[in-house]
Write an enzyme that holds these catalytic residues in place. Structure first.
Site, PDB file in Angstrom:
ATOM      1  N   THR A 134       0.714  -1.278   0.492  1.00 40.38           N
ATOM      2  CA  THR A 134      -0.480  -0.208  -0.201  1.00 40.38           C
ATOM      3  C   THR A 134       0.969   0.820  -0.518  1.00 40.38           C
ATOM      4  O   THR A 134       2.210   1.098   0.368  1.00 40.38           O
ATOM      5  CB  THR A 134      -1.275   0.162   0.676  1.00 40.38           C
ATOM      6  OG1 THR A 134      -0.357   0.101   2.380  1.00 40.38           O
ATOM      7  CG2 THR A 134      -1.651  -0.971   1.425  1.00 40.38           C
ATOM      8  N   ASN A 170       0.716   4.844   1.519  1.00 33.27           N
ATOM      9  CA  ASN A 170       0.427   5.286   2.355  1.00 33.27           C
ATOM     10  C   ASN A 170       0.212   6.866   2.240  1.00 33.27           C
ATOM     11  O   ASN A 170       1.148   7.683   1.417  1.00 33.27           O
ATOM     12  CB  ASN A 170       1.397   5.697   3.688  1.00 33.27           C
ATOM     13  CG  ASN A 170       1.060   4.075   4.455  1.00 33.27           C
ATOM     14  OD1 ASN A 170       1.207   3.164   3.149  1.00 33.27           O
ATOM     15  ND2 ASN A 170       0.605   4.019   5.515  1.00 33.27           N
ATOM     16  N   GLU A 206      -4.209   4.224   3.332  1.00 34.39           N
ATOM     17  CA  GLU A 206      -3.139   3.209   2.894  1.00 34.39           C
ATOM     18  C   GLU A 206      -4.383   3.419   1.367  1.00 34.39           C
ATOM     19  O   GLU A 206      -5.468   2.711   1.630  1.00 34.39           O
ATOM     20  CB  GLU A 206      -3.259   1.927   3.468  1.00 34.39           C
ATOM     21  CG  GLU A 206      -2.667   2.602   4.789  1.00 34.39           C
ATOM     22  CD  GLU A 206      -1.862   0.594   5.053  1.00 34.39           C
ATOM     23  OE1 GLU A 206      -1.445   0.614   5.030  1.00 34.39           O
ATOM     24  OE2 GLU A 206      -2.732   0.376   6.062  1.00 34.39           O
TER      25      GLU A 206
HETATM   26  N1  RBF Z   1      -7.390  -3.499   8.326  1.00 35.37           N
HETATM   27  C1  RBF Z   1      -7.796  -3.997  10.024  1.00 35.37           C
HETATM   28  O1  RBF Z   1      -7.617  -4.015  10.820  1.00 35.37           O
HETATM   29  N2  RBF Z   1      -8.993  -3.603   9.226  1.00 35.37           N
HETATM   30  C2  RBF Z   1     -10.029  -4.205   7.571  1.00 35.37           C
HETATM   31  O2  RBF Z   1     -10.646  -4.280   7.755  1.00 35.37           O
HETATM   32  C3  RBF Z   1      -8.324  -3.733   6.691  1.00 35.37           C
HETATM   33  N3  RBF Z   1      -9.325  -3.878   5.768  1.00 35.37           N
HETATM   34  C4  RBF Z   1      -8.174  -2.711   4.458  1.00 35.37           C
HETATM   35  C5  RBF Z   1      -8.847  -2.933   3.496  1.00 35.37           C
HETATM   36  C6  RBF Z   1      -7.931  -2.437   2.230  1.00 35.37           C
HETATM   37  C7  RBF Z   1      -8.448  -2.361   0.499  1.00 35.37           C
HETATM   38  C8  RBF Z   1      -6.578  -1.833   2.548  1.00 35.37           C
HETATM   39  C9  RBF Z   1      -5.852  -1.565   1.050  1.00 35.37           C
HETATM   40  C10 RBF Z   1      -6.121  -2.535   3.561  1.00 35.37           C
HETATM   41  C11 RBF Z   1      -6.824  -2.598   4.982  1.00 35.37           C
HETATM   42  N4  RBF Z   1      -6.276  -3.145   6.030  1.00 35.37           N
HETATM   43  C12 RBF Z   1      -7.405  -3.464   7.240  1.00 35.37           C
HETATM   44  C13 RBF Z   1      -5.178  -2.227   6.723  1.00 35.37           C
HETATM   45  C14 RBF Z   1      -4.503  -3.011   6.967  1.00 35.37           C
HETATM   46  O3  RBF Z   1      -4.439  -3.916   8.178  1.00 35.37           O
HETATM   47  C15 RBF Z   1      -2.741  -2.922   6.230  1.00 35.37           C
HETATM   48  O4  RBF Z   1      -2.883  -2.217   4.990  1.00 35.37           O
HETATM   49  C16 RBF Z   1      -1.724  -3.175   6.907  1.00 35.37           C
HETATM   50  O5  RBF Z   1      -2.143  -3.541   7.813  1.00 35.37           O
HETATM   51  C17 RBF Z   1      -0.637  -2.643   6.431  1.00 35.37           C
HETATM   52  O6  RBF Z   1      -0.047  -1.219   7.045  1.00 35.37           O
HETATM   53 MG    MG Z   2       1.805   0.923   3.074  1.00 38.33          MG
END
Ligand code: RBF
Ligand code: MG
Length: 179
Positions: free
Chosen positions: A41, A43, A116
């Site tokens: 991702t 940020n 992100e």
């Molecule tokens: N993190 C969560 O804790 N819960 C989520 O529902 C969640 N949904 C995400 C959906 C997308 C499309 C993306 C790209 C990330 C999501 N994340 C979510 C964040 C994820 O934990 C994070 O990208 C990683 O921890 C890297 O920092």
């Molecule tokens: Mg990132």
């Protein structure tokens, strides 16, 4: 839950408050998108999107180089090379579909709000410090916590499928030209 989710979201015509368009820069994140999830991702600073509630969104994105000398920054015990997009190839500069997470990542219990963006494109290099234009076209779901990292990854993969389907509609497709 992955299987029961709707695979297309939002109205067929883009409705207020969308599209939300911002022009900002890629900053460093928690450093686990690629390494722990296998879902890289980019940020961005949370402030320009502070009017949007926490959650998962879909839309379009375009990255572009900014003119600045490459430098290594020491951020939270990591050395991060900011190349400002100088390694981006011509094929990386198009408008791509994206999914975006806004919030505190309940699975990881972050104390800092993060925004992100997973760009649906294979980049050959990192692009910390590059410019990034984002067109947010709709909301997918609220952020959740999960029993396992595999469940989180499965839900993000469903988000990616939902974004592809939802952006394929003509009224959404035409917004690419705004970036
Ligand atoms: N993190 C969560 O804790 N819960 C989520 O529902 C969640 N949904 C995400 C959906 C997308 C499309 C993306 C790209 C990330 C999501 N994340 C979510 C964040 C994820 O934990 C994070 O990208 C990683 O921890 C890297 O920092
Ligand atoms: Mg990132």
């Amino acid at each position: 839950m992955g299987q029961q989710r709707p695979l297309i979201v939002g109205p067929d015509k883009v409705e207020m408050p969308y599209p939300v368009i911002i022009d900002t820069e890629v900053i460093s994140g928690f450093g686990r998108g690629s390494s722990e999830l296998g879902i890289p991702t980019a940020n961005i600073p949370p402030d320009p999107l502070s009017e949007l509630d926490p959650g998962v969104y879909y839309g379009w994105v375009r990255v572009f180089p900014r003119s600045a000398e490459p430098e290594t920054k020491h951020i939270q015990d990591r050395d991060i090379v900011f190349n400002y997009g100088s390694k981006l190839r011509a094929e990386d500069l198009a408008v791509f579909p994206m999914v975006m997470s806004i919030g505190w990542n309940p699975f990881f219990k972050n104390i800092r709000k993060s925004v992100e963006i997973h760009v649906m494109h294979d980049f050959a290099s990192s692009f910390y410090g590059s410019g990034i234009k984002v067109c947010v076209t709709g909301f997918i779901r609220n952020e959740q916590s999960y029993e396992s990292i595999e469940d989180l990854i499965a839900d993000i993969n469903t988000d990616i499928q939902v974004a592809r389907n939802s952006l394929a509609r003509p009224d959404y497709e035409k917004l690419k030209s705004l970036l």
